[in-house]
Design an enzyme around this catalytic site. Structure first.
Site, PDB file in Angstrom:
ATOM      1  N   ARG A 397      -0.723  -4.643   2.319  1.00 45.91           N
ATOM      2  CA  ARG A 397      -1.388  -5.380   1.225  1.00 45.91           C
ATOM      3  C   ARG A 397      -0.897  -6.764   0.704  1.00 45.91           C
ATOM      4  O   ARG A 397      -1.679  -7.450   0.324  1.00 45.91           O
ATOM      5  CB  ARG A 397      -1.716  -4.366   0.061  1.00 45.91           C
ATOM      6  CG  ARG A 397      -2.837  -3.473   0.681  1.00 45.91           C
ATOM      7  CD  ARG A 397      -3.279  -2.603  -0.450  1.00 45.91           C
ATOM      8  NE  ARG A 397      -3.483  -1.239   0.052  1.00 45.91           N
ATOM      9  CZ  ARG A 397      -2.968   0.052  -0.272  1.00 45.91           C
ATOM     10  NH1 ARG A 397      -2.383   0.257  -1.269  1.00 45.91           N
ATOM     11  NH2 ARG A 397      -3.401   1.244   0.490  1.00 45.91           N
ATOM     12  N   VAL A 398       0.501  -6.864   0.592  1.00 46.28           N
ATOM     13  CA  VAL A 398       0.927  -7.939   0.101  1.00 46.28           C
ATOM     14  C   VAL A 398       1.743  -8.684   0.984  1.00 46.28           C
ATOM     15  O   VAL A 398       2.323  -9.961   0.696  1.00 46.28           O
ATOM     16  CB  VAL A 398       1.891  -7.513  -1.012  1.00 46.28           C
ATOM     17  CG1 VAL A 398       0.863  -7.237  -2.160  1.00 46.28           C
ATOM     18  CG2 VAL A 398       3.051  -6.779  -0.956  1.00 46.28           C
TER      19      VAL A 398
END
Lengths: 535, 178
Positions: A397-398
């Site tokens: 996600r990051v």
């Protein structure tokens, strides 16, 4: 004892004896009411704190040391204590002493290269931990929002499929999840080995491998693999094997986090691998049930989510500002003078699923806590795709913002190619009956999947990954047979690294693949492909 | 030593009543008498615990034992406990009562362990020192234990003040080993 000089002994004796009559020690005690299954209930100890260590001086373990325990339950008229080690030596009526020491571990640079237990005692027979050490509590609140920075710096795993498609950044929490025997630990070990190349840079990554409830032989194998690859010099192994008491397995990940935080808060980078958190949850369930806490779903206690969330929340990228970092919450007193900003703690928790069931309680919990997951699949593993990463449902996600520029550019088409290939894979058996566009997609997909295969303990530096993916992106691999891809890879890397050393260094440092160098590698690739096809 | 909640409740009810009737000292001595009687007689302990003996029989037995030795309120209390079929809690109620009484009247029980018999003036000295520091009345429970080798230990509730030679030697051992 043999190294103690006689005059030293006399000095100590004299010092001790001089204060013999005028000092008395004050401590708090309780009495063992009942003991069994590694849990002791103690009457008294009215001042004791939750999480505090206690000793039972009259109960000696096999080494002749007093049995220790940790306070977990504070009840109206008794205290629930989990015992580290043998509870058979503990008897009803024995005295329990407070240590006034919240469960903590000694950390320092001397830990690197060592194997310790979750309380910091060396397990490798190399003697005491060298150098300056400081005591830090195992349980520490995670840094608050203002002391953090977004994840922006890559943590290269050296695995093509991960660095290209599921990039991990420093300070990220990325779950490695899969059934037994799908190569979860191998992914973690490869990542540790790949941090070797960071050791010569300004930002080395120190690694902590926490083994929870594993076979001692497995841990010995991992230690050997790390040693053979020169990775032990910057690594710490925290070992709570299957034979150790449940409380040890429960606190091991917290010990790993505490060691990682030492590097993080002193402005350095650390990677901690929790292998695996399912076993920790099982150990915690055991303790909770024995302490008569109410069971919930799958008999886990109600706070099993908090168990993992508070642990993984400690992974962080600390703000690159010493002034702000120094005011960070919950820094142990001893650590305060050493605090620096800009450090990071990356967590790679491992979860073992049963028959691919990711919707069980613990897997869903940890999936929701982490910043993405690497899903390893048994079918892929058995069909020879190793690492058996299921690219379709693995996400980060990051990490995207932490990826090297040219890698980011190349990974876009790569993901698309693979997704389309997986969709069409079922039709592959129709072979030449398919239209040319579909055939081309299948052809590309097959080769991409082959290119992403990688042997264990052979992580690839990021610049080598980029040039390989560039060749694939240009469609050059479509010209050779699938079974020659691995041969092409090794020959190509050999030629490029020897012929274009300077350009490769440049690529590694800047992360930008220039058009000129891009053209040169395509030329090299074409030559090698010609040779392979001619042979 | 696990004090059940019920025992505490019976004890605090009796204490409240005794204070109300201004009869505390007498009740305390009654309860001490009950406690000592129970501790001293295995038969009585078995009777209190036995599930076979009928409650009515227990009641009459207890009445017969204690009627001459305790005051009317205490006797009534014993009979109440028996009628409620809680005789098994009686020793614990007595213990809880004594604890509650000590707490209410600022008495602190201190275990003084020494290797050799202590002279009376030494004990008085220690008592005075403890009473000044705790601001409570100290009741000593003096134990002799030659294993201490020398010196004394004082235990007040959970806190131990350890000035024994044994403890010093253990500390010395730890220092030399580390």
């Amino acid at each position: 004892m043999s190294q103690v000089r006689p005059d030293e002994v006399s000095a100590i004796l004299r010092k001790q004896l001089s204060g013999f009559n005028n000092e008395s020690d004050v401590y708090d005690v309780g009495t063992v009411l009942e003991v069994g299954d590694g849990i002791a209930r103690v009457y008294g100890l009215s001042q004791v704190q939750a999480g505090e260590l206690v000793t039972i001086p009259d109960a000696k373990n096999e080494q002749g040391e007093a049995v220790t325990g940790m306070v977990l339950n504070l009840e109206e008229d008794n205290v629930g204590i989990v015992l580290f080690g043998s509870s058979s030596a503990v008897e009803e009526g024995q005295t329990v002493k407070r240590t006034k020491d919240i469960a903590s571990i000694s950390v320092g640079d001397g830990l690197l290269g060592r194997v310790i237990d979750p309380l910091g005692n060396p397990q490798d027979g190399k003697g005491a931990i060298a150098g300056k050490t400081i005591r830090v509590p195992l349980e520490r609140k995670a840094p608050g929002v203002i002391y953090r920075e977004p994840v922006a710096q890559p943590l290269q795993t050296g695995i093509k499929a991960i660095d290209a498609l599921i990039p991990i950044g420093r300070g990220q929490r990325e779950l490695i999840i899969g059934d037994r025997q799908t190569g979860k630990t191998s992914v973690a070990i490869d990542t540790i080995i790949n941090q070797k190349e960071t050791q010569d840079t300004d930002n080395p990554v120190f690694c902590i491998y926490v083994a929870v409830g594993q076979k001692a032989s497995t841990v010995a194998g991992i230690k050997q693999a790390l040693e053979e690859n020169g990775a032990m010099d910057y690594s710490v192994i925290i070992n709570a094997p299957a034979s150790s008491a449940a409380p040890m397995q429960y606190i091991a990940p917290f010990a790993g986090a505490a060691v990682g935080e030492f590097f993080r808060d002193t402005g350095r980078h650390a990677l901690v691998i929790y292998d695996d958190l399912s076993k920790q949850a099982v150990a915690y369930r055991e303790l909770s049930l024995l302490l008569k806490r109410p069971p919930g779903r799958e008999a886990y206690p109600g706070d099993v989510f908090y168990l993992h969330s508070r642990l993984l929340e400690r992974a962080a990228k600390i703000i690159n500002d010493d002034q702000v970092a120094k005011s960070m919450n919950n820094i142990p007193e001893e650590l305060k003078p050493m605090v620096k900003g800009g450090g990071s703690l990356t967590s790679l928790p491992v979860i073992e699923t049963q028959a691919g069931d990711v919707s069980a309680y613990i897997p869903t919990n940890v999936i929701s806590i982490t910043d993405g997951q690497i899903f390893l699949d048994t079918d892929l593993f058995n069909s020879g795709i190793r690492p058996a990463i299921d690219v379709g449902i693995s996400v980060s996600r990051v990490g995207g913002s932490a990826q090297v520029k040219s890698m980011k550019k190349l990974s876009g088409t790569l993901k698309l190619d693979l997704a389309q290939y997986r969709e069409l894979e079922a039709f592959a058996k129709f072979g030449s009956d398919l239209d040319p566009a579909t055939q081309a997609q299948l052809r590309r997909g097959e080769r991409t999947a082959e290119l992403l295969k990688q042997n264990v303990y052979e992580p690839l530096p990021v610049e080598q990954q980029i040039v390989l993916l560039k060749v694939n992106d240009e469609g050059l691999l479509d010209k050779i047979a699938v079974e020659h891809i691995q041969q092409f890879q090794s020959e190509f890397i050999e030629v490029v690294t020897s012929k274009y050393e300077k350009e490769m260094d440049n690529l590694a440092n800047s992360g930008v693949l220039s058009d000129e160098f891009g053209g040169q590698i395509i030329e090299v690739a074409n030559q090698i492909i010609g040779q392979i096809n001619a042979a | 030593m696990t004090s059940s909640k019920a025992a505490k409740r019976y004890a605090s009810a009796l204490l409240d009543l005794a204070q109300e009737q201004n009869n505390l000292e007498a009740i305390v001595s009654d309860i001490v008498c009950i406690k000592e009687t129970i501790d001293g007689s295995r038969d009585l302990q078995l009777l209190l615990k036995s599930p076979i003996i009928k409650p009515a029989e227990k009641t009459s037995a207890l009445e017969a034992i204690f009627v001459k030795h305790v005051g009317p309120l205490t006797l009534q209390f014993i009979l109440l406990v028996s009628n409620k079929e809680r005789t098994i809690l009686l020793p614990e109620i007595a213990r809880s009562f004594i604890k509650l009484y000590q707490k209410a009247s600022g008495i602190i029980e201190v275990t003084l362990t020494s290797a050799f018999p202590l002279e009376d003036d030494k004990i008085a000295q220690i008592k005075k020192a403890l009473e000044t520091s705790t601001k409570k009345t100290v009741e000593f429970n003096i134990v002799e234990n030659s294993a201490l080798k020398g010196g004394i230990t004082i235990q007040m509730e959970d806190t131990v003040i350890d000035g024994s030679v044994l403890h010093k030697l253990e500390q010395l051992e730890q220092t030399l080993l580390s």
